[in-house]
Design a protein around this motif. Structure first.
Motif, short mmCIF file in Angstrom:
data_model
loop_
_atom_site.label_atom_id
_atom_site.label_comp_id
_atom_site.label_asym_id
_atom_site.label_seq_id
_atom_site.Cartn_x
_atom_site.Cartn_y
_atom_site.Cartn_z
N GLU A 63 0.88 -1.17 0.00
CA GLU A 63 0.00 0.00 0.00
C GLU A 63 0.91 1.22 0.00
N LEU A 64 1.04 1.84 -1.15
CA LEU A 64 1.96 2.95 -1.31
C LEU A 64 1.24 4.28 -1.10
N SER A 65 1.84 5.13 -0.27
CA SER A 65 1.32 6.47 -0.06
C SER A 65 2.15 7.42 -0.92
N ILE A 66 1.49 8.02 -1.94
CA ILE A 66 2.19 8.88 -2.89
C ILE A 66 1.56 10.26 -2.87
N GLU A 67 2.26 11.21 -2.27
CA GLU A 67 1.78 12.59 -2.16
C GLU A 67 0.35 12.65 -1.63
N GLY A 68 0.11 11.90 -0.56
CA GLY A 68 -1.19 11.95 0.10
C GLY A 68 -2.23 11.00 -0.46
N LYS A 69 -1.94 10.38 -1.60
CA LYS A 69 -2.87 9.43 -2.19
C LYS A 69 -2.37 8.00 -1.97
N THR A 70 -3.30 7.07 -1.83
CA THR A 70 -2.94 5.68 -1.59
C THR A 70 -3.12 4.85 -2.86
N GLN A 71 -2.14 4.03 -3.15
CA GLN A 71 -2.19 3.15 -4.33
C GLN A 71 -1.72 1.74 -3.94
N LEU A 72 -2.56 0.75 -4.18
CA LEU A 72 -2.15 -0.63 -3.98
C LEU A 72 -1.32 -1.05 -5.19
N ALA A 73 -0.19 -1.70 -4.92
CA ALA A 73 0.72 -2.09 -5.99
C ALA A 73 1.19 -3.53 -5.79
N LEU A 74 1.02 -4.33 -6.82
CA LEU A 74 1.42 -5.74 -6.80
C LEU A 74 2.80 -5.88 -7.44
N SER A 75 3.75 -6.45 -6.70
CA SER A 75 5.10 -6.59 -7.24
C SER A 75 5.11 -7.64 -8.35
N LYS A 76 5.71 -7.29 -9.49
CA LYS A 76 5.74 -8.20 -10.65
C LYS A 76 7.15 -8.57 -11.05
N ALA A 77 8.09 -7.67 -10.89
CA ALA A 77 9.49 -7.95 -11.27
C ALA A 77 10.41 -7.23 -10.30
N VAL A 78 11.23 -8.00 -9.61
CA VAL A 78 12.18 -7.44 -8.64
C VAL A 78 13.59 -7.72 -9.13
N GLN A 79 14.32 -6.66 -9.44
CA GLN A 79 15.70 -6.79 -9.94
C GLN A 79 16.66 -6.73 -8.75
N VAL A 80 17.45 -7.81 -8.59
CA VAL A 80 18.38 -7.91 -7.46
C VAL A 80 19.82 -7.97 -7.96
N ASP A 81 20.71 -7.22 -7.32
CA ASP A 81 22.13 -7.26 -7.68
C ASP A 81 22.67 -8.66 -7.38
N PRO A 82 23.27 -9.34 -8.36
CA PRO A 82 23.70 -10.73 -8.16
C PRO A 82 24.84 -10.89 -7.16
N ILE A 83 25.60 -9.82 -6.92
CA ILE A 83 26.73 -9.91 -5.99
C ILE A 83 26.33 -9.46 -4.60
N ARG A 84 25.79 -8.27 -4.50
CA ARG A 84 25.48 -7.71 -3.18
C ARG A 84 24.11 -8.16 -2.66
N ARG A 85 23.28 -8.76 -3.54
CA ARG A 85 21.97 -9.27 -3.16
C ARG A 85 21.06 -8.18 -2.59
N VAL A 86 21.17 -6.99 -3.13
CA VAL A 86 20.28 -5.90 -2.74
C VAL A 86 19.34 -5.60 -3.90
N ILE A 87 18.15 -5.11 -3.58
CA ILE A 87 17.16 -4.80 -4.62
C ILE A 87 17.57 -3.53 -5.35
N GLU A 88 17.61 -3.60 -6.67
CA GLU A 88 18.01 -2.45 -7.48
C GLU A 88 16.82 -1.74 -8.11
N HIS A 89 15.74 -2.49 -8.40
CA HIS A 89 14.59 -1.87 -9.07
C HIS A 89 13.39 -2.80 -8.93
#
Length: 217
Positions: A63-89
């Motif tokens: 449930e994302l709050s964007i400038e006072g408005k609420t938007q439900l967002a379903l994750s579809k593609a999570v890009q992870v750095d293969p070395i550091r294992r952190v989310i990039e996008h």
């Protein structure tokens, strides 16, 4: 499935350089698509978002709050750095409460099959339709006591209430086979080594070669 409430910031800079700066500041660049609207580019707090996705697993709804408005967002593609294992996008799809969505849901087996069997998960996910805020985190398939030769098709799996199957009902999901014997494993290993061109000297040949080797004395 509950939603995680996260405050997002609209992005005003784009490109690789802007994304790198955002990540240096502990934020994750993301895009929200859907409902025929223009994509919404945002940045999300890195730690909070990572923990939410880790806790909620596949098909997380935030449930994302964007400038006072609420938007439900379903994750579809999570890009992870293969070395550091952190989310990039992250790519999201905008959804609404009560809206039906099509998602791939992980399959998990429960129970123990009969002795001397091997359980093969032929398809690790199945495609289903469910309400955006009630997506099952996983589908359980009971294999307790299943004998060799047992096949479980997608159409035979019991789905949670409100969830319907979209995958082919004849899709093979779980296959229980007889466990290979030690002789079969050795034969398959030898065949694989032969195909790879790996040769092993016979023990006697190695001993003969050692005897024929000239002495250094």
């Amino acid at each position: 499935m509950s939603e995680a409430n996260i405050t997002a910031e609209l992005r005003t800079e784009f490109g690789k350089g802007a994304s790198r700066r955002a990540r240096r500041d502990g934020k994750i660049p993301a895009v929200i698509y859907g409902h025929g609207e223009d994509p919404i580019h945002v940045t999300l707090p890195g730690h909070q978002t990572t923990m939410a996705l880790r806790h909620m697993g596949t098909n997380a709804v935030l449930e994302l709050s964007i400038e006072g408005k609420t938007q439900l967002a379903l994750s579809k593609a999570v890009q992870v750095d293969p070395i550091r294992r952190v989310i990039e996008h992250i790519d999201f799809v905008a959804v609404r409460k009560g809206e039906k969505v099509h998602v791939d849901v992980p399959v998990h087996t429960t129970g123990e099959a009969a002795k001397e069997t091997l359980v093969v998960l032929e398809n690790a996910t199945i495609l289903v339709e469910a309400e955006a805020t009630h997506i099952p985190e996983g589908i359980e398939v009971d294999i307790e006591g299943a004998e060799a030769g047992t096949q479980i098709l997608a159409g035979q799996i019991t789905l949670p209430k409100g969830t319907s199957l979209l995958s082919d009902a004849e899709l093979l999901v779980v296959h229980v086979t007889a466990a290979p014997t030690a002789a079969q494993v050795e034969a398959e290993l030898a065949e694989a080594e032969a195909e790879a061109g790996i040769e092993h000297d016979a023990p006697q040949a190695e001993a003969d070669a050692a005897e024929e080797a000239p002495s250094e004395e």
